[in-house]
Design an enzyme around this catalytic site. Structure first.
Site, PDB file in Angstrom:
ATOM      1  NE  ARG A 118      -2.817   0.603   3.442  1.00 28.08           N
ATOM      2  CZ  ARG A 118      -2.164   1.083   4.525  1.00 28.08           C
ATOM      3  NH1 ARG A 118      -1.568   2.256   4.485  1.00 28.08           N
ATOM      4  NH2 ARG A 118      -2.110   0.368   5.630  1.00 28.08           N
ATOM      5  CG  ASP A 160      -9.507  14.376 -16.687  1.00 29.53           C
ATOM      6  OD1 ASP A 160      -8.854  13.712 -17.517  1.00 29.53           O
ATOM      7  OD2 ASP A 160     -10.456  13.899 -16.038  1.00 29.53           O
ATOM      8  CE  LYS A 217     -12.443   6.167 -19.587  1.00 28.07           C
ATOM      9  NZ  LYS A 217     -12.652   7.492 -19.018  1.00 28.07           N
ATOM     10  CE1 TYR A 275     -16.335   9.447 -17.579  1.00 28.42           C
ATOM     11  CE2 TYR A 275     -15.940   9.722 -15.239  1.00 28.42           C
ATOM     12  CZ  TYR A 275     -16.263   8.916 -16.310  1.00 28.42           C
ATOM     13  OH  TYR A 275     -16.510   7.589 -16.101  1.00 28.42           O
TER      14      TYR A 275
HETATM   15  C1  LIG Z   1     -13.222   7.861 -17.692  1.00 30.22           C
HETATM   16  C2  LIG Z   1     -12.839   9.212 -17.225  1.00 30.22           C
HETATM   17  C3  LIG Z   1     -12.646   9.480 -15.859  1.00 30.22           C
HETATM   18  C4  LIG Z   1     -12.877   8.438 -14.789  1.00 30.22           C
HETATM   19  O1  LIG Z   1     -11.935   7.426 -14.857  1.00 30.22           O
HETATM   20  P1  LIG Z   1     -12.214   5.903 -14.380  1.00 30.22           P
HETATM   21  O2  LIG Z   1     -10.961   5.222 -14.717  1.00 30.22           O
HETATM   22  O3  LIG Z   1     -13.412   5.437 -15.142  1.00 30.22           O
HETATM   23  O4  LIG Z   1     -12.490   5.969 -12.912  1.00 30.22           O
HETATM   24  C5  LIG Z   1     -12.236  10.754 -15.504  1.00 30.22           C
HETATM   25  N1  LIG Z   1     -12.055  11.735 -16.423  1.00 30.22           N
HETATM   26  C6  LIG Z   1     -12.256  11.503 -17.734  1.00 30.22           C
HETATM   27  C7  LIG Z   1     -12.043  12.618 -18.699  1.00 30.22           C
HETATM   28  C8  LIG Z   1     -12.654  10.251 -18.174  1.00 30.22           C
HETATM   29  O5  LIG Z   1     -12.868  10.046 -19.478  1.00 30.22           O
END
Ligand SMILES: *Cc1c(COP(=O)(O)O)cnc(C)c1O
Length: 383
Positions: A45, A169, A194, A97
């Site tokens: 952790r 982000d 992603k 998001y």
């Molecule tokens: C998918 C996504 C998230 C969240 O991520 P997870 O891995 O699904 O928790 C946050 N910001 C953006 C822009 C995303 O496309």
């Protein structure tokens, strides 16, 4: 090192006696200690060698000081919010998001943190909503799914004038196409689920920071809250990162072909893709990013027509998410953005989002072509 080289040239196994060329998966919770000597690792952790390799690699790609990986993008965003205290205020992009919107609207209020959503493409509008208590400005650019572009440099200056952290982000483009830390961001966030992972086989999140003081805080939060990415997932993420450039360059090339095809198609009302020359923020986008990315949105003018297209396509899987090797189709209002209340969504109900994979462009275009043709005929018949 240049961009292709740095994807694959790194020490895969620091201090490994056998010099493994693929990073070992340290699938262990604990590490043996010496009674009077500090071991570099004691408990996964708090730290794990597999995790350290991927954290260093992602920090290098984003041109940051230190990277952190979490078990999802939302865990990364939650850790970002851990920098805030009761009474603090957050400013964020209006078309965020859906999960980030849910975090702001349904988790932060319990901690006594308020927020304001604003159109971050409008600098004056953002300037107008800063409060003395604003500690964080959080944006996505391009926004998803409407692909609005916010000016990273100007927003960074504004945030710093107001003594707030500026976080971007960068999930949509990845560091392959855009490096917000070089443009003034303090913190970069990713859903590594992603593009970074790239194979739709893990959920993972990333934070990269420049300032050692912020790094220290994030490291504390990651350990205290126990949200770090597990060793096997770290290894999959590291493997995905090695082909980031190959995947994105190919996906983007195909996305460009498809955007141009949709643009001239009679049954399509509007195409959203920053690579199109008539995108309203085309120049700003290409000032701060190297490419237009792998996601295209479009409107057909009719929800029924959009649904029929989705029913009819064969190569596009109906699925949320993006950045995977196979192409996906999504109706954001009903799927990826359904967690945003309707009155705040500002999304056309007929909007379709395509996430482009690495298939042959010809196959994808002919699949969309037949689905458009069939659905439009059906729609006329129904009307
Ligand atoms: C998918 C996504 C998230 C969240 O991520 P997870 O891995 O699904 O928790 C946050 N910001 C953006 C822009 C995303 O496309």
């Amino acid at each position: 090192m240049k961009k292709w080289t740095e994807l694959v040239q790194f020490d895969p196994s620091p201090n490994d006696p056998f010099r493994a060329n693929s990073t070992p998966i340290y699938q262990t919770a604990t590490f043996a200690q010496e009674i009077d000597e500090l071991n570099a690792y004691d408990y996964t952790r708090s730290g794990n060698p597999t995790r350290d390799v991927v954290q260093q690699q992602i920090a290098k790609l984003e041109k940051g000081q230190q990277g952190f990986v979490f078990n999802s993008g939302m865990a990364a965003l939650t850790s970002l919010m851990g920098l805030l205290e009761q009474g603090d205020h957050v400013i964020a992009s209006r078309d965020l998001y859906g999960g980030t919107h849910r975090l702001l609207s349904q988790r932060l209020p319990q901690r006594g943190i308020t927020y304001t959503l604003v159109d971050t493409t409008d600098i004056a509008a953002v300037a107008a909503v800063f409060l003395p208590t604003t500690r964080l400005l959080l944006i996505e650019t391009p926004s998803n799914p409407l692909q609005k572009i916010s000016d990273i440099q100007k927003l960074g200056t504004l945030a710093h004038e107001n003594k707030a952290y500026f976080a971007v982000d960068n999930t949509f483009l990845s560091p392959w196409l855009q490096k917000p830390l070089l443009l003034g961001a303090d913190i970069v966030i990713h859903s590594a689920t992603k593009h970074l992972g790239g194979h739709s086989d893990i959920t993972a999140g990333v934070i990269v920071v420049k300032d050692p003081k912020i790094a220290e805080k994030i490291a504390f939060i990651q350990n205290a809250e126990g949200t770090a990415l597990a060793p096997f997932e770290c290894w999959l993420l590291l493997r995905g990162l090695k082909t980031l450039g190959l995947r994105i360059e190919r996906q983007q090339q195909i996305a460009t072909d498809i955007a141009n095809y949709l643009k001239q198609h009679d049954f399509i009302k509007k195409v959203y893709y920053p690579g199109l020359i008539d995108h309203p923020h085309h120049d700003l986008h290409f000032y701060q990013a190297r490419g237009a990315g792998t996601v295209i949105s479009f409107e057909t003018g009719s929800l029924e027509l959009s649904k029929n297209i989705i029913r009819r396509v064969q190569l596009f899987t109906l699925s949320v998410s993006f950045g995977s090797l196979n192409s996906l189709i999504n109706l954001p209002c009903a799927m990826s953005h359904a967690s945003i209340p309707i009155e705040l969504r500002e999304l056309p109900a007929d909007l379709i989002r395509l996430s482009i994979g690495i298939e042959d462009a010809e196959d994808l275009i002919s699949d969309l072509g037949q689905a458009l043709q069939f659905s439009a005929m059906n729609n006329v018949a129904i009307a």
